[in-house]
Design an enzyme around this catalytic site. Structure first.
Site, PDB file in Angstrom:
ATOM      1  N   ASP A 188       0.865  -1.176   0.000  1.00 45.75           N
ATOM      2  CA  ASP A 188       0.000   0.000   0.000  1.00 45.75           C
ATOM      3  C   ASP A 188       0.903   1.228   0.000  1.00 45.75           C
ATOM      4  O   ASP A 188       1.954   1.219   0.650  1.00 45.75           O
ATOM      5  CB  ASP A 188      -0.907   0.016   1.234  1.00 45.75           C
ATOM      6  CG  ASP A 188      -2.120   0.927   1.076  1.00 45.75           C
ATOM      7  OD1 ASP A 188      -1.924   2.093   0.674  1.00 45.75           O
ATOM      8  OD2 ASP A 188      -3.246   0.487   1.354  1.00 45.75           O
ATOM      9  N   ASN A 239     -10.548   7.947   7.054  1.00 41.66           N
ATOM     10  CA  ASN A 239     -10.316   6.509   7.191  1.00 41.66           C
ATOM     11  C   ASN A 239     -10.726   5.976   8.562  1.00 41.66           C
ATOM     12  O   ASN A 239     -11.037   4.793   8.713  1.00 41.66           O
ATOM     13  CB  ASN A 239      -8.832   6.175   7.009  1.00 41.66           C
ATOM     14  CG  ASN A 239      -8.284   6.510   5.646  1.00 41.66           C
ATOM     15  OD1 ASN A 239      -7.107   6.822   5.525  1.00 41.66           O
ATOM     16  ND2 ASN A 239      -9.094   6.453   4.613  1.00 41.66           N
ATOM     17  N   LEU A 240     -10.704   6.838   9.579  1.00 42.80           N
ATOM     18  CA  LEU A 240     -10.713   6.366  10.957  1.00 42.80           C
ATOM     19  C   LEU A 240     -12.005   5.681  11.389  1.00 42.80           C
ATOM     20  O   LEU A 240     -12.000   4.890  12.329  1.00 42.80           O
ATOM     21  CB  LEU A 240     -10.408   7.533  11.911  1.00 42.80           C
ATOM     22  CG  LEU A 240      -9.036   8.207  11.704  1.00 42.80           C
ATOM     23  CD1 LEU A 240      -8.810   9.271  12.770  1.00 42.80           C
ATOM     24  CD2 LEU A 240      -7.907   7.187  11.717  1.00 42.80           C
ATOM     25  N   HIS A 241     -13.118   5.957  10.716  1.00 41.91           N
ATOM     26  CA  HIS A 241     -14.385   5.351  11.150  1.00 41.91           C
ATOM     27  C   HIS A 241     -14.474   3.873  10.797  1.00 41.91           C
ATOM     28  O   HIS A 241     -15.318   3.150  11.327  1.00 41.91           O
ATOM     29  CB  HIS A 241     -15.576   6.095  10.533  1.00 41.91           C
ATOM     30  CG  HIS A 241     -15.939   5.665   9.143  1.00 41.91           C
ATOM     31  ND1 HIS A 241     -15.146   5.945   8.048  1.00 41.91           N
ATOM     32  CD2 HIS A 241     -17.000   4.967   8.672  1.00 41.91           C
ATOM     33  CE1 HIS A 241     -15.714   5.444   6.974  1.00 41.91           C
ATOM     34  NE2 HIS A 241     -16.839   4.839   7.308  1.00 41.91           N
ATOM     35  N   ARG A 242     -13.574   3.410   9.913  1.00 40.58           N
ATOM     36  CA  ARG A 242     -13.641   2.009   9.489  1.00 40.58           C
ATOM     37  C   ARG A 242     -12.288   1.298   9.521  1.00 40.58           C
ATOM     38  O   ARG A 242     -12.242   0.072   9.598  1.00 40.58           O
ATOM     39  CB  ARG A 242     -14.231   1.905   8.070  1.00 40.58           C
ATOM     40  CG  ARG A 242     -13.356   2.498   6.983  1.00 40.58           C
ATOM     41  CD  ARG A 242     -14.118   2.635   5.662  1.00 40.58           C
ATOM     42  NE  ARG A 242     -13.255   3.059   4.558  1.00 40.58           N
ATOM     43  CZ  ARG A 242     -12.868   4.316   4.350  1.00 40.58           C
ATOM     44  NH1 ARG A 242     -13.245   5.276   5.179  1.00 40.58           N
ATOM     45  NH2 ARG A 242     -12.109   4.632   3.316  1.00 40.58           N
ATOM     46  N   LYS A 260       0.356   4.269   5.801  1.00 35.80           N
ATOM     47  CA  LYS A 260      -0.382   3.195   6.463  1.00 35.80           C
ATOM     48  C   LYS A 260       0.499   1.984   6.739  1.00 35.80           C
ATOM     49  O   LYS A 260       0.432   1.390   7.820  1.00 35.80           O
ATOM     50  CB  LYS A 260      -1.587   2.782   5.604  1.00 35.80           C
ATOM     51  CG  LYS A 260      -2.688   3.810   5.538  1.00 35.80           C
ATOM     52  CD  LYS A 260      -3.846   3.328   4.675  1.00 35.80           C
ATOM     53  CE  LYS A 260      -4.962   4.370   4.635  1.00 35.80           C
ATOM     54  NZ  LYS A 260      -6.085   3.934   3.768  1.00 35.80           N
ATOM     55  N   ASP A 274      -9.471  -1.207  -3.354  1.00 39.27           N
ATOM     56  CA  ASP A 274     -10.757  -0.508  -3.418  1.00 39.27           C
ATOM     57  C   ASP A 274     -11.076  -0.002  -4.823  1.00 39.27           C
ATOM     58  O   ASP A 274     -11.848   0.934  -4.986  1.00 39.27           O
ATOM     59  CB  ASP A 274     -10.783   0.665  -2.427  1.00 39.27           C
ATOM     60  CG  ASP A 274      -9.699   1.704  -2.721  1.00 39.27           C
ATOM     61  OD1 ASP A 274      -8.914   1.498  -3.683  1.00 39.27           O
ATOM     62  OD2 ASP A 274      -9.639   2.713  -2.005  1.00 39.27           O
ATOM     63  N   ASN A 275     -10.446  -0.626  -5.843  1.00 37.61           N
ATOM     64  CA  ASN A 275     -10.709  -0.147  -7.195  1.00 37.61           C
ATOM     65  C   ASN A 275     -10.628  -1.288  -8.200  1.00 37.61           C
ATOM     66  O   ASN A 275      -9.929  -2.278  -7.983  1.00 37.61           O
ATOM     67  CB  ASN A 275      -9.741   0.973  -7.571  1.00 37.61           C
ATOM     68  CG  ASN A 275      -8.300   0.510  -7.602  1.00 37.61           C
ATOM     69  OD1 ASN A 275      -7.815  -0.001  -8.615  1.00 37.61           O
ATOM     70  ND2 ASN A 275      -7.595   0.656  -6.477  1.00 37.61           N
ATOM     71  N   CYS A 284     -16.348   5.187  -3.135  1.00 41.77           N
ATOM     72  CA  CYS A 284     -16.540   5.215  -1.689  1.00 41.77           C
ATOM     73  C   CYS A 284     -16.544   6.630  -1.146  1.00 41.77           C
ATOM     74  O   CYS A 284     -17.294   6.960  -0.232  1.00 41.77           O
ATOM     75  CB  CYS A 284     -15.451   4.392  -1.015  1.00 41.77           C
ATOM     76  SG  CYS A 284     -15.520   4.377   0.784  1.00 41.77           S
ATOM     77  N   CYS A 289     -10.085  15.524  -7.000  1.00 44.14           N
ATOM     78  CA  CYS A 289     -11.210  15.030  -6.202  1.00 44.14           C
ATOM     79  C   CYS A 289     -10.635  14.576  -4.863  1.00 44.14           C
ATOM     80  O   CYS A 289      -9.546  14.999  -4.477  1.00 44.14           O
ATOM     81  CB  CYS A 289     -11.960  13.910  -6.920  1.00 44.14           C
ATOM     82  SG  CYS A 289     -11.016  12.369  -7.082  1.00 44.14           S
TER      83      CYS A 289
END
Length: 356
Positions: free
Chosen positions: A56, A64-67, A80, A124-125, A182, A318
């Protein structure tokens, strides 16, 4: 091997010491250290996988922190992989941990994947998923797939024991405008934990041979209604005959798009006045945006192109660099002579954003 450490799983008659030894010998590569990668790596490390690789090149952001529960507020803006590896080492000092501070690319995919027994796709893609698939087919490596959207998730196992591949289920990559994002559509924080743990379980089954895997089956999870559904799919022989990687797995592989790193854009706008288009949603833009930008949400772009000067270079940004690329793909068809520059990594990779 510390037999006491793993005693609660080796005492299972369906698992036993032989399965534990298989885990110890196994080498697993996890592609992505985000929402899916965090639970996958945490549990595979805890259960005794001998060697874990993690690739990564992203940094921790506040969104990111909520998941991505391995990270905390003090790590915002930090890589990360570096942060997570330290925690994995503390969790299990016996695991060989191999960090790759890079994204998986056409240039490095075959070399990296070749040294592993199993690949877990926690990306994630779509571009990375197709790259992982094709590399695994060429190298004859099984890979465990997981995907997220809003309250839902998917899990499957591809290229295992002559089973179907990812392309047997999804033959071609969708075009840029068909891809949910996302950053724009969101995901409920707990969903990656559920799907990531299911991926870890499938990886363990592939390695040890216990139970039955999801090879030839797509598991669909509906979080709102707590429903699981399995869909069977068959192997398409020609999808297992890939011999070479494509030159590009980018959405924009058929057109030429220039790019600039987010941190380089920060330097540029501090010295020059440029035409910068922000295609994020109104909500994202209100929370944080760069000065002197043109804001047109990507959903409104088709009807608002008159607000842009196509005689000048147009930089597009974006949140993560995906929607900006979609926007350029669309705009390039309308204005092929304009020089469009995509901001790689988007707002997430900007120092000024990480510092907020």
């Amino acid at each position: 091997m510390n037999f006491e450490r793993y005693s609660r799983q080796t005492q299972l008659k369906e698992f036993g010491l032989d399965a534990q030894k298989k885990l110890l010998k196994a080498k697993v590569l996890v592609v992505g250290a985000g929402g899916l990668g965090v639970p996958v790596l945490t549990y595979l490390n805890a259960m005794g996988i001998g060697t874990l690789g993690v690739i990564d090149d992203d940094v921790v952001s506040i969104t990111n922190l909520h998941r991505q529960v391995a990270y905390d507020e003090s790590e915002i803006g930090k890589p990360k992989v570096s942060s997570f590896i330290k925690k994995l080492q503390l969790q299990n000092s016996e695991t060989i941990l191999i960090p790759y501070h890079s994204f998986l690319t056409v240039e490095n995919a075959l070399e990296i994947i070749n040294t592993y027994d199993v690949v877990v796709d926690a990306s994630d893609n779509f571009a990375t998923r197709y790259l992982v698939n094709d590399a695994c087919v060429i190298l004859n490596k099984p890979f465990v797939y997981g995907a997220l959207h809003s309250f839902d998730g998917q899990v499957s196992v591809f290229n295992f024991e002559n089973g179907p591949t990812y392309r047997c289920l999804f033959p071609t990559m969708p075009n840029a405008n068909e891809v949910p994002n996302c950053d724009e559509n969101g995901v409920l924080g707990v969903i990656p934990g559920i799907i990531g743990n299911l991926q870890a379980l499938e990886a363990v089954k592939v390695i040890t041979g216990i139970g039955s895997t999801l090879s030839g089956k797509l598991l669909l999870f509906d979080g709102l209604n707590q429903n699981y559904q399995k869909i069977n799919f068959s192997k398409v022989v020609e999808n297992g005959e890939i011999k070479n990687l494509r030159k590009s797995y980018d959405f924009s592989c058929d057109i030429s798009i220039s790019s600039i790193e987010a941190i380089d854009l920060e330097v540029l706008i501090s010295h020059e006045k440029i035409q910068l288009l922000d295609v994020r949603t109104n909500e994202e833009y209100t929370k944080f945006h760069l000065k002197n930008t043109i804001h047109i949400p990507i959903s409104e772009l088709e009807n608002r192109t008159s607000e842009l000067n196509f005689l000048e270079d147009l930089y597009v940004v974006c949140q993560s660099g995906i929607r900006s690329q979609k926007a350029i793909t669309f705009l390039k068809e309308k204005q092929p002579n304009t020089n469009f520059i995509n901001v790689t990594g988007g707002i997430n990779k900007m120092n000024v954003y990480a510092a907020k």
